[in-house]
Write a protein that holds these residues in place. Structure first.
Motif, PDB file in Angstrom:
ATOM      1  N   MET A   1       0.818  -1.217   0.000  1.00  0.00           N
ATOM      2  CA  MET A   1       0.000   0.000   0.000  1.00  0.00           C
ATOM      3  C   MET A   1       0.852   1.267   0.000  1.00  0.00           C
ATOM      4  SD  MET A   1      -3.152  -0.857   2.593  1.00  0.00           S
ATOM      5  CE  MET A   1      -3.748   0.832   2.428  1.00  0.00           C
ATOM      6  N   LEU A   2       1.971   1.243   0.742  1.00  0.00           N
ATOM      7  CA  LEU A   2       2.815   2.423   0.843  1.00  0.00           C
ATOM      8  C   LEU A   2       3.522   2.736  -0.472  1.00  0.00           C
ATOM      9  CD1 LEU A   2       4.359   1.811   4.377  1.00  0.00           C
ATOM     10  CD2 LEU A   2       2.602   3.475   3.741  1.00  0.00           C
ATOM     11  N   THR A   3       3.697   1.740  -1.309  1.00  0.00           N
ATOM     12  CA  THR A   3       4.272   1.972  -2.631  1.00  0.00           C
ATOM     13  C   THR A   3       3.186   2.120  -3.687  1.00  0.00           C
ATOM     14  OG1 THR A   3       6.223   0.676  -2.029  1.00  0.00           O
ATOM     15  CG2 THR A   3       5.843   1.047  -4.370  1.00  0.00           C
ATOM     16  N   GLY A   4       2.138   1.340  -3.542  1.00  0.00           N
ATOM     17  CA  GLY A   4       1.065   1.359  -4.532  1.00  0.00           C
ATOM     18  C   GLY A   4       0.315   2.680  -4.572  1.00  0.00           C
ATOM     19  N   ALA A   5       0.044   3.265  -3.410  1.00  0.00           N
ATOM     20  CA  ALA A   5      -0.707   4.530  -3.385  1.00  0.00           C
ATOM     21  C   ALA A   5       0.063   5.647  -4.092  1.00  0.00           C
ATOM     22  CB  ALA A   5      -1.036   4.910  -1.938  1.00  0.00           C
ATOM     23  N   PRO A   6       1.362   5.847  -3.814  1.00  0.00           N
ATOM     24  CA  PRO A   6       2.103   6.857  -4.592  1.00  0.00           C
ATOM     25  C   PRO A   6       2.149   6.559  -6.083  1.00  0.00           C
ATOM     26  CG  PRO A   6       3.304   6.310  -2.597  1.00  0.00           C
ATOM     27  CD  PRO A   6       2.187   5.320  -2.711  1.00  0.00           C
ATOM     28  N   ALA A   7       2.235   5.271  -6.445  1.00  0.00           N
ATOM     29  CA  ALA A   7       2.264   4.913  -7.865  1.00  0.00           C
ATOM     30  C   ALA A   7       0.943   5.270  -8.538  1.00  0.00           C
ATOM     31  CB  ALA A   7       2.564   3.424  -8.024  1.00  0.00           C
ATOM     32  N   LEU A   8      -0.164   4.982  -7.867  1.00  0.00           N
ATOM     33  CA  LEU A   8      -1.473   5.318  -8.422  1.00  0.00           C
ATOM     34  C   LEU A   8      -1.659   6.823  -8.529  1.00  0.00           C
ATOM     35  CD1 LEU A   8      -3.763   2.693  -6.635  1.00  0.00           C
ATOM     36  CD2 LEU A   8      -3.123   2.760  -9.047  1.00  0.00           C
ATOM     37  N   TRP A   9      -1.165   7.546  -7.529  1.00  0.00           N
ATOM     38  CA  TRP A   9      -1.297   9.015  -7.581  1.00  0.00           C
ATOM     39  C   TRP A   9      -0.468   9.589  -8.733  1.00  0.00           C
ATOM     40  CZ3 TRP A   9      -4.538  12.511  -6.085  1.00  0.00           C
ATOM     41  CH2 TRP A   9      -4.171  13.861  -6.166  1.00  0.00           C
ATOM     42  N   LEU A  10       0.723   9.048  -8.947  1.00  0.00           N
ATOM     43  CA  LEU A  10       1.549   9.499 -10.053  1.00  0.00           C
ATOM     44  C   LEU A  10       0.846   9.252 -11.385  1.00  0.00           C
ATOM     45  CD1 LEU A  10       4.180  10.563 -11.290  1.00  0.00           C
ATOM     46  CD2 LEU A  10       5.128   8.239 -11.072  1.00  0.00           C
ATOM     47  N   LEU A  11       0.221   8.094 -11.539  1.00  0.00           N
ATOM     48  CA  LEU A  11      -0.520   7.798 -12.759  1.00  0.00           C
ATOM     49  C   LEU A  11      -1.689   8.766 -12.939  1.00  0.00           C
ATOM     50  CD1 LEU A  11      -0.613   3.881 -12.694  1.00  0.00           C
ATOM     51  CD2 LEU A  11       0.669   5.351 -14.269  1.00  0.00           C
ATOM     52  N   PHE A  12      -2.353   9.085 -11.823  1.00  0.00           N
ATOM     53  CA  PHE A  12      -3.478  10.018 -11.899  1.00  0.00           C
ATOM     54  C   PHE A  12      -3.016  11.405 -12.347  1.00  0.00           C
ATOM     55  CE2 PHE A  12      -5.795  13.436  -9.735  1.00  0.00           C
ATOM     56  CZ  PHE A  12      -7.040  13.297 -10.338  1.00  0.00           C
ATOM     57  N   VAL A  13      -1.893  11.868 -11.804  1.00  0.00           N
ATOM     58  CA  VAL A  13      -1.395  13.198 -12.169  1.00  0.00           C
ATOM     59  C   VAL A  13      -1.026  13.245 -13.649  1.00  0.00           C
ATOM     60  CG1 VAL A  13       0.427  14.895 -11.759  1.00  0.00           C
ATOM     61  CG2 VAL A  13      -0.604  13.701  -9.832  1.00  0.00           C
ATOM     62  N   VAL A  14      -0.373  12.204 -14.136  1.00  0.00           N
ATOM     63  CA  VAL A  14      -0.037  12.141 -15.564  1.00  0.00           C
ATOM     64  C   VAL A  14      -1.307  12.140 -16.407  1.00  0.00           C
ATOM     65  CG1 VAL A  14       1.020  10.730 -17.357  1.00  0.00           C
ATOM     66  CG2 VAL A  14       2.165  11.011 -15.154  1.00  0.00           C
ATOM     67  N   ALA A  15      -2.298  11.352 -15.974  1.00  0.00           N
ATOM     68  CA  ALA A  15      -3.559  11.304 -16.711  1.00  0.00           C
ATOM     69  C   ALA A  15      -4.246  12.662 -16.703  1.00  0.00           C
ATOM     70  CB  ALA A  15      -4.470  10.243 -16.106  1.00  0.00           C
ATOM     71  N   GLN A  16      -4.167  13.393 -15.593  1.00  0.00           N
ATOM     72  CA  GLN A  16      -4.782  14.711 -15.511  1.00  0.00           C
ATOM     73  C   GLN A  16      -4.180  15.656 -16.559  1.00  0.00           C
ATOM     74  OE1 GLN A  16      -7.320  15.713 -13.751  1.00  0.00           O
ATOM     75  NE2 GLN A  16      -7.216  17.927 -14.071  1.00  0.00           N
ATOM     76  N   LEU A  17      -2.873  15.593 -16.714  1.00  0.00           N
ATOM     77  CA  LEU A  17      -2.211  16.432 -17.705  1.00  0.00           C
ATOM     78  C   LEU A  17      -2.618  16.060 -19.124  1.00  0.00           C
ATOM     79  CD1 LEU A  17       1.430  16.712 -16.318  1.00  0.00           C
ATOM     80  CD2 LEU A  17      -0.225  18.565 -16.547  1.00  0.00           C
ATOM     81  N   VAL A  18      -2.795  14.778 -19.377  1.00  0.00           N
ATOM     82  CA  VAL A  18      -3.049  14.300 -20.734  1.00  0.00           C
ATOM     83  C   VAL A  18      -4.525  14.388 -21.107  1.00  0.00           C
ATOM     84  CG1 VAL A  18      -2.934  12.275 -22.249  1.00  0.00           C
ATOM     85  CG2 VAL A  18      -1.038  12.779 -20.694  1.00  0.00           C
ATOM     86  N   VAL A  19      -5.409  14.090 -20.157  1.00  0.00           N
ATOM     87  CA  VAL A  19      -6.824  13.879 -20.464  1.00  0.00           C
ATOM     88  C   VAL A  19      -7.684  15.095 -20.168  1.00  0.00           C
ATOM     89  CG1 VAL A  19      -8.850  12.508 -19.821  1.00  0.00           C
ATOM     90  CG2 VAL A  19      -6.636  11.398 -20.135  1.00  0.00           C
ATOM     91  N   SER A  20      -7.346  15.854 -19.132  1.00  0.00           N
ATOM     92  CA  SER A  20      -8.215  16.940 -18.678  1.00  0.00           C
ATOM     93  C   SER A  20      -8.518  17.932 -19.802  1.00  0.00           C
ATOM     94  CB  SER A  20      -7.555  17.685 -17.518  1.00  0.00           C
ATOM     95  OG  SER A  20      -8.354  18.784 -17.114  1.00  0.00           O
ATOM     96  N   GLY A  21      -9.780  18.274 -19.931  1.00  0.00           N
ATOM     97  CA  GLY A  21     -10.219  19.213 -20.952  1.00  0.00           C
ATOM     98  C   GLY A  21     -10.449  18.587 -22.306  1.00  0.00           C
ATOM     99  N   ARG A  22     -10.095  17.327 -22.464  1.00  0.00           N
ATOM    100  CA  ARG A  22     -10.243  16.650 -23.752  1.00  0.00           C
ATOM    101  C   ARG A  22     -11.354  15.608 -23.728  1.00  0.00           C
ATOM    102  NH1 ARG A  22      -4.896  17.793 -22.912  1.00  0.00           N
ATOM    103  NH2 ARG A  22      -3.797  18.801 -24.652  1.00  0.00           N
ATOM    104  N   LEU A  23     -11.492  14.897 -22.615  1.00  0.00           N
ATOM    105  CA  LEU A  23     -12.500  13.843 -22.492  1.00  0.00           C
ATOM    106  C   LEU A  23     -13.536  14.254 -21.452  1.00  0.00           C
ATOM    107  CD1 LEU A  23     -10.191  10.688 -22.526  1.00  0.00           C
ATOM    108  CD2 LEU A  23     -11.419  11.732 -24.442  1.00  0.00           C
ATOM    109  N   TRP A  24     -14.800  14.277 -21.854  1.00  0.00           N
ATOM    110  CA  TRP A  24     -15.847  14.795 -20.974  1.00  0.00           C
ATOM    111  C   TRP A  24     -16.012  13.952 -19.719  1.00  0.00           C
ATOM    112  CZ3 TRP A  24     -19.922  11.700 -19.723  1.00  0.00           C
ATOM    113  CH2 TRP A  24     -20.181  10.597 -20.555  1.00  0.00           C
ATOM    114  N   TRP A  25     -15.796  12.647 -19.805  1.00  0.00           N
ATOM    115  CA  TRP A  25     -16.047  11.783 -18.653  1.00  0.00           C
ATOM    116  C   TRP A  25     -14.966  11.916 -17.563  1.00  0.00           C
ATOM    117  CZ3 TRP A  25     -11.848   8.669 -18.426  1.00  0.00           C
ATOM    118  CH2 TRP A  25     -11.216   8.319 -19.624  1.00  0.00           C
TER     119      TRP A  25
END
Length: 349
Positions: free
Chosen positions: A1-25
């Motif tokens: 959990m201590l490694t997985g949670a930071p990894a998931l957050w990093l993926l979310f931040v990258v996705a926010q940069l790539v997806v935000s404003g482009r995909l309505w969902w």
């Protein structure tokens, strides 16, 4: 959990940069308070510190998420250090305010008294309408406005109204091809025009002032997130925002005049739509003194919308995030001072 949670957050931040404003969902993710892009990796790093086997991996992942996400957080350390600075004696005082569906019945006197107390040279007002049962209804108080504010010229487009002590030499709502207009609407201009451009004669120059109200990304207080109507509404609102932002950017970029853009942008520093705003404008946060600009009051507290929109200052220009507004670069013909006051759930900046 201590490694997985930071990894998931990093993926979310990258996705926010790539997806935000482009995909309505992706829109619900856009509504996270921007400061979380700094707070979450710091918190996850602190949680992992006592655990020798996990803290290094957690620290590396969190450092990556922080490095990527800090640009989304909306902090304004340089602006807080510099402050707004003095206002030139010939500065133009501008007030931008989402009025919250104009005034309530019986509050007309207080409403116009509030406007008059701002002593602004230019007022950029949004939601010049009533909204009973979720249906926009026209307001016609131009005669009252002229009586209460006799020294001002008036321009109107849809729900947007601009008052100016300076002569208005041109005015029009920006057409946004592709923005849907309900065929049965009794107020089609409400949907058609979300930016009102008003060209003002200030001294021997023309200043173009843009009064904008970009459609909200989410219907607050609407249907349940577990219903199809909720997601259909998000998709429809996404389809309205894009054309309106494109219309604003096109007009500003083709405009040779000094430019001032303000209004209710319904956009945080973490949203990908920031890239669609006009280039070459100076962020309102840069001229303000707040370390973390926040503008939209929710439940009595300012929602941390954040800033984060920078640009060159070769033109006297400014833009605002949410409902906050500040000074453009100083020039002989355009500058602004700002202050905040409250009425119900709207902010005057």
């Amino acid at each position: 959990m201590l490694t997985g949670a930071p990894a998931l957050w990093l993926l979310f931040v990258v996705a926010q940069l790539v997806v935000s404003g482009r995909l309505w969902w992706w829109r619900p993710a856009d509504l996270l308070p921007p400061f979380l892009f700094v707070a979450v990796p710091v918190l996850l790093t602190l949680v992992a510190l006592p655990f020798r086997c996990s803290r290094r991996n957690a620290a590396v992942l969190c450092a990556g998420a922080l490095a990527i996400g800090v640009s989304l957080a909306g902090f304004n350390p340089l602006g807080a250090l510099r402050g707004g600075g003095p206002v030139p004696p010939d500065g133009v005082r501008v007030v931008s305010w989402n009025t919250g569906y104009w005034h309530e019945p019986g509050e007309e006197g207080d409403f116009y008294a509030l406007l008059a107390r701002q002593e602004a040279d230019v007022y950029l007002l949004q939601e010049y309408l009533y909204y009973p049962d979720g249906v926009p209804v026209r307001v016609d108080e131009l005669e009252t406005l002229r009586q209460r504010m006799p020294d001002y010229h008036v321009a109107v487009a849809g729900e947007l109204i601009t008052l100016s002590r300076y002569p208005i030499v041109a005015q029009y709502g920006l057409d946004a091809p592709g923005a849907p207009v309900p065929p049965d609407s009794d107020f089609p201009d409400f949907w058609r025009y979300k930016t009102l451009r008003t060209d003002l004669r200030v001294g021997d120059r023309v200043l173009s002032v843009y009064n904008a109200h970009i459609p909200t990304p989410l219907w607050i207080g609407g249907p349940s997130p577990f219903s199809a109507q909720f997601w259909n509404t998000i998709r429809d609102l996404h389809g309205q925002r894009g054309p309106q932002l494109a219309a604003l950017a096109r007009d500003v970029e083709a405009n040779p005049n000094p430019v001032f853009v303000a209004g209710d942008m319904n956009t945080t520093s973490a949203m990908g739509e920031r890239e669609r705003f006009p280039a070459g404008l100076r962020d309102a946060a840069e001229a303000g003194g707040a370390f973390y600009p926040a503008s939209w009051p929710v439940g009595g507290d300012n929602f941390p919308s954040g800033g984060g929109w920078t640009g060159h200052s070769s033109r006297p220009a400014c833009r605002c995030t949410g409902t906050s507004c500040a000074t453009p670069p100083a020039s002989p013909t355009t500058a602004s001072s700002t202050r905040r006051c409250h009425r119900d759930t709207s902010t005057v900046a």
